[in-house]
Design a protein around this motif. Structure first.
Motif, PDB file in Angstrom:
ATOM      1  N   LEU A   1      25.211   2.466  18.020  1.00 11.75           N
ATOM      2  CA  LEU A   1      24.485   2.169  19.150  1.00 11.75           C
ATOM      3  C   LEU A   1      25.601   2.079  20.663  1.00 11.75           C
ATOM      4  CD1 LEU A   1      21.576  -0.158  18.148  1.00 11.75           C
ATOM      5  CD2 LEU A   1      21.437   2.143  19.182  1.00 11.75           C
ATOM      6  N   CYS A   2      26.443   1.451  20.152  1.00 11.14           N
ATOM      7  CA  CYS A   2      27.715   1.104  21.095  1.00 11.14           C
ATOM      8  C   CYS A   2      28.375   2.317  21.827  1.00 11.14           C
ATOM      9  CB  CYS A   2      28.799   0.141  20.631  1.00 11.14           C
ATOM     10  SG  CYS A   2      29.627   0.754  19.282  1.00 11.14           S
ATOM     11  N   THR A   3      28.321   3.273  20.907  1.00  8.75           N
ATOM     12  CA  THR A   3      29.121   4.612  21.211  1.00  8.75           C
ATOM     13  C   THR A   3      28.133   5.142  22.362  1.00  8.75           C
ATOM     14  OG1 THR A   3      28.426   5.700  19.531  1.00  8.75           O
ATOM     15  CG2 THR A   3      30.492   4.812  19.171  1.00  8.75           C
ATOM     16  N   GLY A   4      26.846   5.233  21.971  1.00 10.25           N
ATOM     17  CA  GLY A   4      26.153   5.776  22.984  1.00 10.25           C
ATOM     18  C   GLY A   4      25.923   5.440  24.536  1.00 10.25           C
ATOM     19  N   SER A   5      26.061   3.885  24.327  1.00  9.49           N
ATOM     20  CA  SER A   5      25.854   3.206  25.533  1.00  9.49           C
ATOM     21  C   SER A   5      27.010   3.060  26.534  1.00  9.49           C
ATOM     22  CB  SER A   5      25.501   1.792  25.225  1.00  9.49           C
ATOM     23  OG  SER A   5      26.586   1.112  24.596  1.00  9.49           O
ATOM     24  N   CYS A   6      28.282   3.501  26.133  1.00 16.59           N
ATOM     25  CA  CYS A   6      29.320   3.313  26.764  1.00 16.59           C
ATOM     26  C   CYS A   6      29.314   4.550  27.983  1.00 16.59           C
ATOM     27  CB  CYS A   6      30.532   3.341  26.271  1.00 16.59           C
ATOM     28  SG  CYS A   6      32.280   3.442  27.327  1.00 16.59           S
ATOM     29  N   PRO A   7      29.431   4.027  29.133  1.00 14.44           N
ATOM     30  CA  PRO A   7      29.368   4.849  30.415  1.00 14.44           C
ATOM     31  C   PRO A   7      30.679   5.563  30.518  1.00 14.44           C
ATOM     32  CG  PRO A   7      29.551   2.793  31.305  1.00 14.44           C
ATOM     33  CD  PRO A   7      29.729   2.340  29.744  1.00 14.44           C
ATOM     34  N   LYS A   8      31.953   5.134  30.034  1.00  7.60           N
ATOM     35  CA  LYS A   8      33.078   5.761  30.242  1.00  7.60           C
ATOM     36  C   LYS A   8      33.213   6.506  28.988  1.00  7.60           C
ATOM     37  CE  LYS A   8      34.884   4.521  34.009  1.00  7.60           C
ATOM     38  NZ  LYS A   8      34.975   5.369  34.944  1.00  7.60           N
ATOM     39  N   HIS A   9      32.594   6.606  28.078  1.00  4.05           N
ATOM     40  CA  HIS A   9      32.656   7.574  26.670  1.00  4.05           C
ATOM     41  C   HIS A   9      34.166   7.164  25.999  1.00  4.05           C
ATOM     42  CE1 HIS A   9      28.972   9.234  27.963  1.00  4.05           C
ATOM     43  NE2 HIS A   9      29.705   9.747  29.056  1.00  4.05           N
ATOM     44  N   ILE A  10      34.463   5.817  25.826  1.00  2.10           N
ATOM     45  CA  ILE A  10      35.816   5.457  25.406  1.00  2.10           C
ATOM     46  C   ILE A  10      35.476   5.045  24.094  1.00  2.10           C
ATOM     47  CG2 ILE A  10      37.079   5.466  27.384  1.00  2.10           C
ATOM     48  CD1 ILE A  10      36.569   2.373  27.078  1.00  2.10           C
ATOM     49  N   LEU A  11      34.315   4.767  23.471  1.00  2.00           N
ATOM     50  CA  LEU A  11      34.142   4.302  22.113  1.00  2.00           C
ATOM     51  C   LEU A  11      33.586   5.338  21.282  1.00  2.00           C
ATOM     52  CD1 LEU A  11      32.101   1.013  22.552  1.00  2.00           C
ATOM     53  CD2 LEU A  11      34.445   1.386  21.833  1.00  2.00           C
ATOM     54  N   GLU A  12      34.520   5.476  20.108  1.00  2.00           N
ATOM     55  CA  GLU A  12      33.763   6.489  18.976  1.00  2.00           C
ATOM     56  C   GLU A  12      34.175   5.912  17.525  1.00  2.00           C
ATOM     57  OE1 GLU A  12      37.896   8.981  17.885  1.00  2.00           O
ATOM     58  OE2 GLU A  12      36.778   9.529  19.735  1.00  2.00           O
ATOM     59  N   MET A  13      33.285   6.328  16.780  1.00  2.00           N
ATOM     60  CA  MET A  13      33.435   6.001  15.380  1.00  2.00           C
ATOM     61  C   MET A  13      34.708   6.426  14.638  1.00  2.00           C
ATOM     62  SD  MET A  13      30.726   4.221  15.366  1.00  2.00           S
ATOM     63  CE  MET A  13      30.174   3.522  13.861  1.00  2.00           C
ATOM     64  N   SER A  14      35.315   5.418  14.065  1.00  2.00           N
ATOM     65  CA  SER A  14      36.383   5.498  13.206  1.00  2.00           C
ATOM     66  C   SER A  14      36.281   6.371  12.120  1.00  2.00           C
ATOM     67  CB  SER A  14      37.120   4.293  12.882  1.00  2.00           C
ATOM     68  OG  SER A  14      36.366   3.707  11.848  1.00  2.00           O
ATOM     69  N   LYS A  15      37.500   6.689  11.593  1.00  2.00           N
ATOM     70  CA  LYS A  15      37.481   7.715  10.426  1.00  2.00           C
ATOM     71  C   LYS A  15      37.508   6.665   9.317  1.00  2.00           C
ATOM     72  CE  LYS A  15      39.595  11.718  12.411  1.00  2.00           C
ATOM     73  NZ  LYS A  15      38.882  11.665  13.548  1.00  2.00           N
ATOM     74  N   GLU A  16      38.023   5.577   9.210  1.00  2.00           N
ATOM     75  CA  GLU A  16      38.235   4.612   8.511  1.00  2.00           C
ATOM     76  C   GLU A  16      36.813   3.728   8.120  1.00  2.00           C
ATOM     77  OE1 GLU A  16      40.538   4.225  11.035  1.00  2.00           O
ATOM     78  OE2 GLU A  16      41.962   5.734   9.883  1.00  2.00           O
ATOM     79  N   THR A  17      36.754   2.967   7.152  1.00  2.00           N
ATOM     80  CA  THR A  17      35.531   2.230   7.039  1.00  2.00           C
ATOM     81  C   THR A  17      35.915   0.917   6.615  1.00  2.00           C
ATOM     82  OG1 THR A  17      35.641   2.548   4.376  1.00  2.00           O
ATOM     83  CG2 THR A  17      34.289   4.092   5.842  1.00  2.00           C
ATOM     84  N   ASN A  18      34.845  -0.053   6.702  1.00  2.00           N
ATOM     85  CA  ASN A  18      35.179  -1.423   6.610  1.00  2.00           C
ATOM     86  C   ASN A  18      34.555  -1.744   5.150  1.00  2.00           C
ATOM     87  OD1 ASN A  18      32.400  -1.703   6.638  1.00  2.00           O
ATOM     88  ND2 ASN A  18      32.268  -2.642   8.789  1.00  2.00           N
ATOM     89  N   GLY A  19      34.781  -3.269   5.009  1.00  2.00           N
ATOM     90  CA  GLY A  19      34.488  -3.461   3.647  1.00  2.00           C
ATOM     91  C   GLY A  19      32.902  -3.174   3.091  1.00  2.00           C
ATOM     92  N   GLN A  20      32.173  -3.075   3.942  1.00  2.00           N
ATOM     93  CA  GLN A  20      30.773  -2.470   3.725  1.00  2.00           C
ATOM     94  C   GLN A  20      30.707  -1.009   3.455  1.00  2.00           C
ATOM     95  OE1 GLN A  20      27.781  -4.512   6.128  1.00  2.00           O
ATOM     96  NE2 GLN A  20      29.528  -4.896   7.371  1.00  2.00           N
ATOM     97  N   GLY A  21      31.887  -0.350   3.700  1.00  2.00           N
ATOM     98  CA  GLY A  21      31.897   1.026   3.500  1.00  2.00           C
ATOM     99  C   GLY A  21      31.306   1.816   4.733  1.00  2.00           C
ATOM    100  N   VAL A  22      31.365   1.244   5.738  1.00  2.81           N
ATOM    101  CA  VAL A  22      30.724   2.119   6.993  1.00  2.81           C
ATOM    102  C   VAL A  22      31.824   2.264   8.163  1.00  2.81           C
ATOM    103  CG1 VAL A  22      28.243   0.969   6.709  1.00  2.81           C
ATOM    104  CG2 VAL A  22      29.920  -0.118   8.181  1.00  2.81           C
ATOM    105  N   HIS A  23      31.576   3.448   8.947  1.00  2.10           N
ATOM    106  CA  HIS A  23      32.554   3.543  10.008  1.00  2.10           C
ATOM    107  C   HIS A  23      32.103   2.451  10.927  1.00  2.10           C
ATOM    108  CE1 HIS A  23      33.807   7.345   8.026  1.00  2.10           C
ATOM    109  NE2 HIS A  23      32.782   7.309   7.695  1.00  2.10           N
ATOM    110  N   TYR A  24      33.356   2.269  11.850  1.00  2.66           N
ATOM    111  CA  TYR A  24      32.996   0.991  12.860  1.00  2.66           C
ATOM    112  C   TYR A  24      33.684   1.784  14.105  1.00  2.66           C
ATOM    113  CZ  TYR A  24      37.764   0.384  11.322  1.00  2.66           C
ATOM    114  OH  TYR A  24      39.095   0.641  10.911  1.00  2.66           O
ATOM    115  N   PRO A  25      33.087   1.203  15.230  1.00  2.00           N
ATOM    116  CA  PRO A  25      33.560   1.623  16.447  1.00  2.00           C
ATOM    117  C   PRO A  25      35.114   1.460  16.837  1.00  2.00           C
ATOM    118  CG  PRO A  25      32.503  -0.396  16.825  1.00  2.00           C
ATOM    119  CD  PRO A  25      32.414   0.165  15.553  1.00  2.00           C
ATOM    120  N   VAL A  26      35.776   2.306  17.581  1.00  7.11           N
ATOM    121  CA  VAL A  26      37.296   2.059  18.167  1.00  7.11           C
ATOM    122  C   VAL A  26      37.050   2.639  19.659  1.00  7.11           C
ATOM    123  CG1 VAL A  26      38.344   2.177  15.784  1.00  7.11           C
ATOM    124  CG2 VAL A  26      37.985   4.264  17.416  1.00  7.11           C
TER     125      VAL A  26
END
Length: 70
Positions: A18-43
């Motif tokens: 949800l964060c990536t779609g809300s950024c008006p500057k389009h500077i957030l994207e989902m990472s290629k790495e995953t966290n401990g839950q196995g999901v991609h997180y924003p960078v």
């Protein structure tokens, strides 16, 4: 304007994107790495473009994003 940047609590993120779609500057994207839950997180791809609008933090259902101002 003071420098600012989004700070992501990677392990709290569930990867909804949800964060990536809300950024008006389009500077957030989902990472290629995953966290401990196995999901991609924003960078942030370019902290210098962050305008501290807090849209990303507001949209995050897990409160995993804060805006740090210097």
């Amino acid at each position: 304007m003071a420098a600012c940047r989004p700070v992501i609590a990677v392990e709290r993120c569930k990867g909804c994107g949800l964060c990536t779609g809300s950024c008006p500057k389009h500077i957030l994207e989902m990472s290629k790495e995953t966290n401990g839950q196995g999901v991609h997180y924003p960078v942030c791809t370019d902290e210098s473009l962050c305008i501290a609008c807090t849209f990303c933090a507001t949209m995050c259902p897990d409160a995993a994003i804060e805006i740090e101002k210097e």
